[in-house]
Scaffold this motif. Structure first.
Motif, PDB file in Angstrom:
ATOM      1  N   ALA A  30       0.781  -1.270   0.020  1.00  0.00           N
ATOM      2  CA  ALA A  30       0.085  -0.125  -0.090  1.00  0.00           C
ATOM      3  C   ALA A  30       0.958   1.241  -0.039  1.00  0.00           C
ATOM      4  CB  ALA A  30      -0.796  -0.022   1.213  1.00  0.00           C
ATOM      5  N   VAL A  31       1.706   1.268   0.987  1.00  0.00           N
ATOM      6  CA  VAL A  31       2.808   2.430   1.093  1.00  0.00           C
ATOM      7  C   VAL A  31       3.355   2.571  -0.502  1.00  0.00           C
ATOM      8  CG1 VAL A  31       4.738   3.517   2.102  1.00  0.00           C
ATOM      9  CG2 VAL A  31       2.926   2.326   3.253  1.00  0.00           C
ATOM     10  N   LYS A  32       4.158   1.636  -1.049  1.00  0.00           N
ATOM     11  CA  LYS A  32       4.715   1.850  -2.123  1.00  0.00           C
ATOM     12  C   LYS A  32       3.622   2.093  -3.411  1.00  0.00           C
ATOM     13  CE  LYS A  32       8.783  -0.603  -0.561  1.00  0.00           C
ATOM     14  NZ  LYS A  32       9.962   0.289  -1.003  1.00  0.00           N
ATOM     15  N   ALA A  33       2.803   1.652  -3.506  1.00  0.00           N
ATOM     16  CA  ALA A  33       1.481   1.727  -4.328  1.00  0.00           C
ATOM     17  C   ALA A  33       1.226   3.488  -4.363  1.00  0.00           C
ATOM     18  CB  ALA A  33       0.463   0.924  -4.393  1.00  0.00           C
ATOM     19  N   LYS A  34       1.010   3.771  -3.116  1.00  0.00           N
ATOM     20  CA  LYS A  34       0.569   5.088  -2.846  1.00  0.00           C
ATOM     21  C   LYS A  34       1.453   6.269  -3.621  1.00  0.00           C
ATOM     22  CE  LYS A  34      -0.988   8.432   0.651  1.00  0.00           C
ATOM     23  NZ  LYS A  34      -1.397   8.627   2.093  1.00  0.00           N
ATOM     24  N   GLU A  35       2.890   5.967  -3.700  1.00  0.00           N
ATOM     25  CA  GLU A  35       3.917   6.707  -4.084  1.00  0.00           C
ATOM     26  C   GLU A  35       3.829   6.826  -5.606  1.00  0.00           C
ATOM     27  OE1 GLU A  35       7.959   5.714  -3.170  1.00  0.00           O
ATOM     28  OE2 GLU A  35       7.553   4.988  -1.186  1.00  0.00           O
ATOM     29  N   ILE A  36       3.396   5.750  -6.227  1.00  0.00           N
ATOM     30  CA  ILE A  36       3.272   5.457  -7.633  1.00  0.00           C
ATOM     31  C   ILE A  36       1.966   6.255  -8.132  1.00  0.00           C
ATOM     32  CG2 ILE A  36       2.980   3.874  -9.620  1.00  0.00           C
ATOM     33  CD1 ILE A  36       4.913   1.922  -7.686  1.00  0.00           C
ATOM     34  N   LEU A  37       0.902   5.966  -7.306  1.00  0.00           N
ATOM     35  CA  LEU A  37      -0.458   6.432  -7.870  1.00  0.00           C
ATOM     36  C   LEU A  37      -0.536   7.951  -7.557  1.00  0.00           C
ATOM     37  CD1 LEU A  37      -2.317   3.552  -6.184  1.00  0.00           C
ATOM     38  CD2 LEU A  37      -2.227   3.551  -8.456  1.00  0.00           C
ATOM     39  N   SER A  38       0.128   8.274  -6.784  1.00  0.00           N
ATOM     40  CA  SER A  38       0.125   9.735  -6.444  1.00  0.00           C
ATOM     41  C   SER A  38       0.361  11.003  -7.470  1.00  0.00           C
ATOM     42  CB  SER A  38       1.017  10.176  -5.100  1.00  0.00           C
ATOM     43  OG  SER A  38       2.380  10.191  -5.793  1.00  0.00           O
ATOM     44  N   LYS A  39       1.160  10.224  -8.605  1.00  0.00           N
ATOM     45  CA  LYS A  39       1.532  10.951  -9.910  1.00  0.00           C
ATOM     46  C   LYS A  39       0.346  11.051 -10.831  1.00  0.00           C
ATOM     47  CE  LYS A  39       6.211   9.547  -9.355  1.00  0.00           C
ATOM     48  NZ  LYS A  39       6.548   8.149  -8.876  1.00  0.00           N
ATOM     49  N   LEU A  40      -0.885  10.229 -10.486  1.00  0.00           N
ATOM     50  CA  LEU A  40      -2.022   9.891 -11.503  1.00  0.00           C
ATOM     51  C   LEU A  40      -3.198  10.845 -10.961  1.00  0.00           C
ATOM     52  CD1 LEU A  40      -1.756   6.109 -11.975  1.00  0.00           C
ATOM     53  CD2 LEU A  40      -0.670   7.927 -13.354  1.00  0.00           C
ATOM     54  N   GLU A  41      -4.022  11.428 -11.750  1.00  0.00           N
ATOM     55  CA  GLU A  41      -5.474  11.690 -11.456  1.00  0.00           C
ATOM     56  C   GLU A  41      -6.535  11.230 -12.017  1.00  0.00           C
ATOM     57  OE1 GLU A  41      -4.971  15.935 -12.585  1.00  0.00           O
ATOM     58  OE2 GLU A  41      -3.333  16.428 -11.188  1.00  0.00           O
ATOM     59  N   ASN A  42      -7.524  11.230 -11.202  1.00  0.00           N
ATOM     60  CA  ASN A  42      -8.786  10.682 -11.546  1.00  0.00           C
ATOM     61  C   ASN A  42      -8.964   9.234 -11.836  1.00  0.00           C
ATOM     62  OD1 ASN A  42     -11.674  11.065 -12.179  1.00  0.00           O
ATOM     63  ND2 ASN A  42     -11.087  11.384 -14.419  1.00  0.00           N
ATOM     64  N   ILE A  43      -8.595   8.402 -10.666  1.00  0.00           N
ATOM     65  CA  ILE A  43      -8.401   6.946 -10.984  1.00  0.00           C
ATOM     66  C   ILE A  43      -9.052   6.407  -9.931  1.00  0.00           C
ATOM     67  CG2 ILE A  43      -5.870   7.073 -12.093  1.00  0.00           C
ATOM     68  CD1 ILE A  43      -4.865   6.559  -9.256  1.00  0.00           C
ATOM     69  N   ARG A  44      -9.433   5.127 -10.301  1.00  0.00           N
ATOM     70  CA  ARG A  44     -10.193   4.339  -9.174  1.00  0.00           C
ATOM     71  C   ARG A  44      -9.206   2.790  -8.973  1.00  0.00           C
ATOM     72  NH1 ARG A  44     -13.687   0.213 -10.907  1.00  0.00           N
ATOM     73  NH2 ARG A  44     -14.308   0.581 -13.268  1.00  0.00           N
ATOM     74  N   LEU A  45      -9.269   2.311  -7.975  1.00  0.00           N
ATOM     75  CA  LEU A  45      -8.183   1.074  -7.873  1.00  0.00           C
ATOM     76  C   LEU A  45      -9.170  -0.166  -7.403  1.00  0.00           C
ATOM     77  CD1 LEU A  45      -6.188   2.907  -5.113  1.00  0.00           C
ATOM     78  CD2 LEU A  45      -5.952   3.151  -7.518  1.00  0.00           C
ATOM     79  N   THR A  46      -8.711  -0.982  -8.285  1.00  0.00           N
ATOM     80  CA  THR A  46      -9.178  -2.491  -8.000  1.00  0.00           C
ATOM     81  C   THR A  46      -7.759  -3.496  -7.811  1.00  0.00           C
ATOM     82  OG1 THR A  46     -10.863  -2.404  -9.757  1.00  0.00           O
ATOM     83  CG2 THR A  46     -10.249  -4.469  -9.018  1.00  0.00           C
TER      84      THR A  46
END
Length: 163
Positions: free
Chosen positions: A88-104
């Motif tokens: 979760a922590v490492k995914a958050k770093e990667i996802l923080s660069k994206l906008e308007n997303i939803r996660l599965t």
């Protein structure tokens, strides 16, 4: 419309890099549910309890997905994690660069309760769906994993998350 990011949580592979049945069940779920426009984030680095091969688990997962016709350009950076909290922590770093997303978030049936607990705290600002893929394990193996999950959840409830 939000872009969907499929996050496949790391799971065991052999020292030679052969993916376990648990890994394959998660990856096959991803293959079967991938749609054009989705992004994919593979997690899993190394750890004595799941991967002692020379390759990161995420790299083994990506190779399998590529072999099953997932296009190269949909993969995000790897979350080279050693456990579920690091996923979760490492995914958050990667996802923080994206906008308007939803996660599965794709994991196994026995693991999904703990994943929800962890991801709902660490990634609280994201819209998330959680998939607990049927693991098809022998009953005794499944019961050991369920007991491990119950202990891990109890520890989180008692002590909170450290990250």
């Amino acid at each position: 419309m939000k872009k969907e990011v499929l996050i496949i949580l790391g799971s065991p592979n052999s020292p030679s890099g052969k993916l376990s049945d648990i890994s394959l069940s998660r990856l096959n779920y991803c293959v079967n549910h991938y749609q054009k426009g989705n992004l994919i984030l593979c997690t899993g680095g190394w750890g004595a309890h799941f991967n002692t091969s020379e390759h990161a688990h995420a790299a083994l997962a990506k190779r399998y997905l590529l072999e099953n016709n997932i296009p190269e350009d949909v993969f995000l950076d790897f979350a080279l994690s050693g456990n579920t909290v690091e996923d979760a922590v490492k995914a958050k770093e990667i996802l923080s660069k994206l906008e308007n997303i939803r996660l599965t978030i794709i994991t196994s049936d026995y693991h999904v309760k703990r994943v929800k607990l962890i991801f709902n705290e660490i990634l609280e600002n994201y819209t998330m769906d959680f998939i607990g893929v049927k693991s098809n394990l022998d009953t005794d193996v499944y019961e050991v994993l369920e007991q491990h999950e119950k202990s891990a959840i109890d520890a989180i409830v008692k002590n909170g998350l450290y990250y």
